[in-house]
Design a protein around this motif. Structure first.
Motif: not given
Length: 149
Positions: A112-113, A87-93, A135-136, A100-107
């Protein structure tokens, strides 16, 4: 594409409709005549799309809208077949993408912040939870995120 319409939220395309699709509760939300017509009307807008069946980190960094929806981090992602992610590498990527970048996740995700986005209805799990707190993260400072409860 049809396989993903048959079973929304699946990690792979399906050959048969999901229980929700077969229930008929939302007839225009799953594969059928209305969706066929919608896609046909949008062909000129989506003809240029490319689908790459490869690792995310091989994608060329060109100006685009990047919608990233990986398996959830932590306990919420334990049931995904493919869940071993750096996930650290994915966040950097994600932060390095052009456009425009939109990243979805679970609470609760911490790679990422993320900001609260929406609480949605979900299939009840073993613990009886029938909602998902999404979360986004976005690189668009003009996008206003309103917390939902």
């Amino acid at each position: 594409m049809i396989g993903f319409w048959l079973n929304k939220g699946g990690t792979t395309p399906k050959k048969t409709p999901s229980v929700w699709a077969r229930s008929g509760i939302r007839p225009n939300s799953f594969w059928g005549q209305a969706i066929k017509e919608r896609i046909a009307a949008q062909v000129t807008s989506i003809r240029h799309w490319k689908v790459l069946n490869t690792s995310y980190d091989t994608a060329e960094n060109t100006p685009a809208t990047w919608f990233v929806d990986p398996p959830y981090q932590g306990e919420c992602g334990r049931l995904y077949k493919y869940r071993t992610i750096d996930y650290k590498a994915l966040g950097t990527w994600c932060q390095s993408r052009v456009g425009q970048v939109l990243v979805c996740e679970q609470d609760g995700a911490s790679w990422l912040p993320f900001q609260p986005f929406h609480t949605i209805k979900a299939t009840p799990g073993a613990r009886g939870k029938s909602y998902s707190k999404e979360v986004l993260w976005t690189n668009e400072s003009s996008l206003i995120l309103l917390p939902t409860g």
